[in-house]
Design a protein around this motif. Structure first.
Motif, PDB file in Angstrom:
ATOM      1  N   CYS A   9       1.061  -1.298   0.091  1.00 57.19           N
ATOM      2  CA  CYS A   9       0.015  -0.062  -0.093  1.00 57.19           C
ATOM      3  C   CYS A   9       0.893   1.131   0.047  1.00 57.19           C
ATOM      4  CB  CYS A   9      -1.035   0.051   1.190  1.00 57.19           C
ATOM      5  SG  CYS A   9      -2.157   1.329   1.087  1.00 57.19           S
ATOM      6  N   LEU A  10       1.855   1.383   0.706  1.00 62.43           N
ATOM      7  CA  LEU A  10       2.888   2.481   0.771  1.00 62.43           C
ATOM      8  C   LEU A  10       3.602   2.618  -0.410  1.00 62.43           C
ATOM      9  CD1 LEU A  10       4.404   2.121   4.442  1.00 62.43           C
ATOM     10  CD2 LEU A  10       2.995   3.904   3.559  1.00 62.43           C
ATOM     11  N   ASP A  11       3.989   1.398  -1.142  1.00 63.70           N
ATOM     12  CA  ASP A  11       4.623   1.613  -2.436  1.00 63.70           C
ATOM     13  C   ASP A  11       3.626   2.212  -3.533  1.00 63.70           C
ATOM     14  OD1 ASP A  11       7.191   0.540  -1.549  1.00 63.70           O
ATOM     15  OD2 ASP A  11       6.617  -1.473  -2.009  1.00 63.70           O
ATOM     16  N   GLU A  12       2.597   1.516  -3.604  1.00 62.65           N
ATOM     17  CA  GLU A  12       1.518   2.151  -4.250  1.00 62.65           C
ATOM     18  C   GLU A  12       1.193   3.753  -4.349  1.00 62.65           C
ATOM     19  OE1 GLU A  12      -2.225   0.046  -4.716  1.00 62.65           O
ATOM     20  OE2 GLU A  12      -1.017  -1.921  -4.641  1.00 62.65           O
ATOM     21  N   CYS A  13       1.092   4.002  -3.061  1.00 61.54           N
ATOM     22  CA  CYS A  13       0.909   5.612  -2.472  1.00 61.54           C
ATOM     23  C   CYS A  13       2.068   6.418  -3.053  1.00 61.54           C
ATOM     24  CB  CYS A  13       0.831   5.650  -1.226  1.00 61.54           C
ATOM     25  SG  CYS A  13      -0.823   5.062  -0.419  1.00 61.54           S
ATOM     26  N   LEU A  14       3.223   6.032  -2.910  1.00 63.72           N
ATOM     27  CA  LEU A  14       4.460   6.537  -3.250  1.00 63.72           C
ATOM     28  C   LEU A  14       4.603   6.817  -4.738  1.00 63.72           C
ATOM     29  CD1 LEU A  14       7.395   5.053  -0.786  1.00 63.72           C
ATOM     30  CD2 LEU A  14       6.240   7.574  -0.715  1.00 63.72           C
ATOM     31  N   LYS A  15       4.084   5.843  -5.291  1.00 64.04           N
ATOM     32  CA  LYS A  15       4.011   5.893  -7.012  1.00 64.04           C
ATOM     33  C   LYS A  15       3.114   6.908  -7.553  1.00 64.04           C
ATOM     34  CE  LYS A  15       5.502   0.820  -7.815  1.00 64.04           C
ATOM     35  NZ  LYS A  15       5.147  -0.083  -8.512  1.00 64.04           N
ATOM     36  N   MET A  16       1.938   6.806  -6.869  1.00 63.89           N
ATOM     37  CA  MET A  16       0.947   7.764  -7.129  1.00 63.89           C
ATOM     38  C   MET A  16       1.237   9.141  -6.767  1.00 63.89           C
ATOM     39  SD  MET A  16      -2.681   6.111  -6.344  1.00 63.89           S
ATOM     40  CE  MET A  16      -2.833   6.583  -4.599  1.00 63.89           C
ATOM     41  N   LEU A  17       1.914   9.469  -5.733  1.00 68.83           N
ATOM     42  CA  LEU A  17       2.531  10.750  -5.240  1.00 68.83           C
ATOM     43  C   LEU A  17       3.624  11.225  -6.297  1.00 68.83           C
ATOM     44  CD1 LEU A  17       2.723  10.740  -1.495  1.00 68.83           C
ATOM     45  CD2 LEU A  17       1.275  11.893  -2.802  1.00 68.83           C
ATOM     46  N   ASP A  18       4.370  10.375  -6.691  1.00 70.88           N
ATOM     47  CA  ASP A  18       5.374  10.517  -7.477  1.00 70.88           C
ATOM     48  C   ASP A  18       4.821  11.114  -8.973  1.00 70.88           C
ATOM     49  OD1 ASP A  18       8.238  11.005  -8.349  1.00 70.88           O
ATOM     50  OD2 ASP A  18       7.985   8.955  -9.412  1.00 70.88           O
ATOM     51  N   GLU A  19       3.916  10.417  -9.465  1.00 70.62           N
ATOM     52  CA  GLU A  19       3.153  10.633 -10.691  1.00 70.62           C
ATOM     53  C   GLU A  19       2.666  11.974 -10.602  1.00 70.62           C
ATOM     54  OE1 GLU A  19       0.640   7.525 -11.563  1.00 70.62           O
ATOM     55  OE2 GLU A  19       2.231   6.106 -12.067  1.00 70.62           O
ATOM     56  N   ILE A  23       3.284  15.729 -12.649  1.00 67.42           N
ATOM     57  CA  ILE A  23       2.238  16.243 -13.318  1.00 67.42           C
ATOM     58  C   ILE A  23       1.814  17.668 -13.001  1.00 67.42           C
ATOM     59  CG2 ILE A  23      -0.497  16.297 -13.883  1.00 67.42           C
ATOM     60  CD1 ILE A  23      -0.480  13.331 -13.594  1.00 67.42           C
ATOM     61  N   LEU A  24       1.968  17.872 -11.749  1.00 66.02           N
ATOM     62  CA  LEU A  24       1.492  19.330 -10.901  1.00 66.02           C
ATOM     63  C   LEU A  24       2.675  20.380 -11.595  1.00 66.02           C
ATOM     64  CD1 LEU A  24       0.167  18.424  -7.514  1.00 66.02           C
ATOM     65  CD2 LEU A  24      -0.798  19.328  -9.336  1.00 66.02           C
ATOM     66  N   SER A  25       3.921  19.389 -11.534  1.00 70.80           N
ATOM     67  CA  SER A  25       5.332  20.419 -11.970  1.00 70.80           C
ATOM     68  C   SER A  25       5.012  20.734 -13.438  1.00 70.80           C
ATOM     69  CB  SER A  25       6.305  19.589 -11.715  1.00 70.80           C
ATOM     70  OG  SER A  25       7.714  20.316 -12.275  1.00 70.80           O
ATOM     71  N   ASN A  26       4.780  19.852 -14.236  1.00 69.45           N
ATOM     72  CA  ASN A  26       4.210  20.326 -15.581  1.00 69.45           C
ATOM     73  C   ASN A  26       3.278  21.263 -15.676  1.00 69.45           C
ATOM     74  OD1 ASN A  26       6.171  18.386 -16.374  1.00 69.45           O
ATOM     75  ND2 ASN A  26       4.905  16.897 -16.757  1.00 69.45           N
ATOM     76  N   ILE A  27       2.205  21.125 -14.881  1.00 65.17           N
ATOM     77  CA  ILE A  27       1.187  22.204 -15.038  1.00 65.17           C
ATOM     78  C   ILE A  27       1.746  23.523 -14.554  1.00 65.17           C
ATOM     79  CG2 ILE A  27      -0.828  22.949 -13.932  1.00 65.17           C
ATOM     80  CD1 ILE A  27      -1.837  19.972 -13.985  1.00 65.17           C
ATOM     81  N   GLU A  28       2.397  23.468 -13.442  1.00 70.65           N
ATOM     82  CA  GLU A  28       3.142  24.751 -13.133  1.00 70.65           C
ATOM     83  C   GLU A  28       3.857  25.541 -14.096  1.00 70.65           C
ATOM     84  OE1 GLU A  28       5.475  26.277  -9.146  1.00 70.65           O
ATOM     85  OE2 GLU A  28       5.665  24.307  -9.799  1.00 70.65           O
TER      86      GLU A  28
END
Length: 77
Positions: A9-19, A23-28
């Motif tokens: 679960c933690l690995d999945e959460c970290l992957k989602m956060l990384d993605e 995305i947020l960086s690109n939008i900014e």
């Protein structure tokens, strides 16, 4: 077993956060680029009037050059 589930679960959460961070960086970045592309006039009315006078003068000069060349070519022929 619970430790394995928690780790997954933690690995999945970290992957989602990384993605999402990418995305947020690109939008900014795109928003900042758009801000740089915007033209914000910092002109007074007198500046605009002077610019329109310059354009009119330039147009008159081009017309005078064209007329001069026409007369010159007519005389040369």
């Amino acid at each position: 077993m619970e430790d394995d589930d928690l780790e997954l679960c933690l690995d999945e959460c970290l992957k989602m956060l990384d993605e999402n961070v990418n995305i947020l960086s690109n939008i900014e970045y795109e928003l900042n680029q758009q801000k740089e592309d915007e033209l914000v006039p910092d002109m007074q009315l007198t500046d605009l009037m002077e610019m329109s006078q310059d354009v009119a003068d330039s147009s008159r000069l081009k017309k005078a050059e064209f007329t001069f060349m026409q007369r010159y070519l007519e005389r040369s022929s």
